[in-house]
Design a protein around this motif. Structure first.
Motif, mmCIF file in Angstrom:
data_model
loop_
_atom_site.group_PDB
_atom_site.id
_atom_site.type_symbol
_atom_site.label_atom_id
_atom_site.label_comp_id
_atom_site.label_asym_id
_atom_site.label_seq_id
_atom_site.Cartn_x
_atom_site.Cartn_y
_atom_site.Cartn_z
ATOM 1 N N PHE A 150 29.121 39.058 34.385
ATOM 2 C CA PHE A 150 30.309 39.386 35.171
ATOM 3 C C PHE A 150 31.536 39.595 34.289
ATOM 4 O O PHE A 150 32.417 40.404 34.615
ATOM 5 C CB PHE A 150 30.567 38.298 36.221
ATOM 6 N N THR A 151 31.583 38.889 33.156
ATOM 7 C CA THR A 151 32.676 39.103 32.199
ATOM 8 C C THR A 151 32.580 40.498 31.608
ATOM 9 O O THR A 151 33.581 41.232 31.524
ATOM 10 C CB THR A 151 32.631 38.051 31.077
ATOM 11 N N SER A 154 33.524 43.153 34.258
ATOM 12 C CA SER A 154 34.978 43.271 34.481
ATOM 13 C C SER A 154 35.671 43.925 33.294
ATOM 14 O O SER A 154 36.647 44.659 33.464
ATOM 15 C CB SER A 154 35.582 41.891 34.758
ATOM 16 N N GLU A 155 35.161 43.682 32.071
ATOM 17 C CA GLU A 155 35.753 44.303 30.886
ATOM 18 C C GLU A 155 35.510 45.806 30.861
ATOM 19 O O GLU A 155 36.354 46.586 30.424
ATOM 20 C CB GLU A 155 35.180 43.660 29.622
ATOM 21 N N ASN A 157 35.072 47.596 33.576
ATOM 22 C CA ASN A 157 35.700 48.182 34.767
ATOM 23 C C ASN A 157 36.967 47.398 35.141
ATOM 24 O O ASN A 157 37.046 46.795 36.206
ATOM 25 C CB ASN A 157 34.713 48.170 35.940
ATOM 26 N N PRO A 158 37.976 47.402 34.255
ATOM 27 C CA PRO A 158 39.178 46.592 34.496
ATOM 28 C C PRO A 158 39.952 47.001 35.741
ATOM 29 O O PRO A 158 40.630 46.182 36.351
ATOM 30 C CB PRO A 158 40.017 46.821 33.228
ATOM 31 N N LEU A 160 38.817 47.694 38.640
ATOM 32 C CA LEU A 160 38.298 46.978 39.809
ATOM 33 C C LEU A 160 38.910 45.591 39.922
ATOM 34 O O LEU A 160 39.332 45.166 40.999
ATOM 35 C CB LEU A 160 36.779 46.863 39.735
ATOM 36 N N LEU A 161 38.969 44.892 38.790
ATOM 37 C CA LEU A 161 39.537 43.549 38.777
ATOM 38 C C LEU A 161 41.021 43.582 39.113
ATOM 39 O O LEU A 161 41.526 42.742 39.861
ATOM 40 C CB LEU A 161 39.315 42.895 37.409
ATOM 41 N N ASP A 162 41.712 44.582 38.576
ATOM 42 C CA ASP A 162 43.147 44.715 38.853
ATOM 43 C C ASP A 162 43.399 44.961 40.337
ATOM 44 O O ASP A 162 44.327 44.397 40.923
ATOM 45 C CB ASP A 162 43.741 45.861 38.025
ATOM 46 N N GLN A 165 42.732 41.719 42.276
ATOM 47 C CA GLN A 165 43.788 40.732 42.067
ATOM 48 C C GLN A 165 45.065 41.116 42.795
ATOM 49 O O GLN A 165 45.786 40.256 43.311
ATOM 50 C CB GLN A 165 44.061 40.571 40.575
#
Length: 333
Positions: A150-151, A154-155, A157-158, A160-162, A165
């Motif tokens: 998952f790390t 997210s790295e 596909n930043p 998506l995380l942004d 959040q």
């Protein structure tokens, strides 16, 4: 149907489809289409994918039986066969109008079995909440047992995380939520004499009766067993296809479960058949498992296309046979 309602319906169909199509184009635009096509032509065991389709159909049949179990708790006589067929038809409707299939299936059972729509809608909420809980539990367990995956995801596909959040950190989200809650409270507290508000209260009471169906179930273990069968079948529906390709057949059960979970999360996005989001999640996941991007893209294209067509055809057949089901078919357990 007037022009305004026609336009509204058209937009409900076109907007999600355009979004999914645009995302699909963004995913595949820089890929080697010839290499992908070569995999599709020569690198797929289509008989294996055909076998996987049985699990998809079985999962949806058990979904219908589970929904019928919830309806049973309302003490409302109904056709169990019709409930199953309505659930199958849901997926065909969703391919045209995302998320409207659920409304359609409640309407069908209301029409034939004379059960209030709002009560059925309450049981539908429980049906969907059950699935959210299952996917949430699987995701939670996999997240803490596979932090590195998952790390890395997210790295890579930043954005998506942004986006995720921003939903929880935006002040406006909470302000709007408070305004909506305050408005609803004010209406029900100080405008209860209005006929429209009384109707809304009655409707919510019926919905709540449907929601309470989970507590009124006489055979809760059966509900849990059926839920387990549904999700085992859904997993097999996806995982069996790994054996149709040389580059995924040796990935194993654990990676198959991770890929399945990521694809399940993508399906939550209201786009016809998960077109676009499903491909993105599956391709991104397989690439992290060291599958070549063109191979991963071919996998997503083949599996999604065939399985979506299968779901749509089964749903269409279900819609066509609905009028043939006898109204006195009151199969109860």
């Amino acid at each position: 149907m007037n022009l305004k309602s026609t336009l509204r319906t058209s937009l409900k169909i076109v907007i999600p489809l355009v979004f999914g199509g645009l995302l699909l184009w963004l995913i595949y635009r820089n890929m080697d289409i010839k290499a992908i096509w070569e995999v599709i032509r020569r690198g797929v065991r289509y008989e294996v994918i055909a076998f996987s389709l049985l699990f998809g159909l079985l999962a949806n049949v058990f979904r219908g039986l589970r929904w019928s179990l919830l309806i049973d708790s309302l003490k409302a006589p109904h056709s169990k066969t019709r409930a199953v067929v309505a659930v199958l038809g849901t997926y065909a409707v969703n391919l045209v109008l995302p998320r409207m299939g659920e409304v359609w299936r409640c309407g069908v059972v209301t029409k034939y079995d004379k059960i209030p729509f709002t009560k059925l809608f309450g049981t539908l909420l429980i049906d969907r909440i059950s699935d959210v809980v299952v996917v949430g539990l699987i995701t939670f367990i996999l997240f803490f047992s596979n932090l590195s995956f998952f790390t890395n995801f997210s790295e890579r596909n930043p954005e998506l995380l942004d986006s995720f959040q921003s939903i929880f950190t935006s002040l406006w989200v909470y302000v709007c939520l408070l305004i909506v809650i305050a408005a609803v409270w004010f209406v029900f507290k100080y405008m209860s004499n209005f006929s429209l508000v009384r109707k809304a209260k009655n409707m919510l009471k019926n919905v709540w009766l449907g929601v309470k169906s989970i507590w009124l179930l006489e055979d809760k273990p059966k509900f849990l067993v059926q839920t387990l069968i549904i999700w085992v079948c859904y997993f097999m529906y996806f995982y069996v296809t790994f054996y149709a390709f040389d580059f995924t057949r040796d990935l194993g059960f654990h990676k198959g479960l991770i890929a399945f979970t990521m694809s399940s999360i993508a399906v939550a996005i209201p786009v016809q058949g998960g077109i676009g989001p499903w491909h993105f999640m599956v391709i991104s996941t397989l690439v992290l498992f060291n599958v070549a991007e063109t191979d991963a893209a071919a996998f997503a294209a083949v599996v999604h296309t065939i399985q979506t067509a299968w779901t749509g055809l089964c749903g269409l057949a279900a819609i066509l046979i609905l009028p043939l089901i006898k109204n006195n078919d009151k199969i109860q357990e």
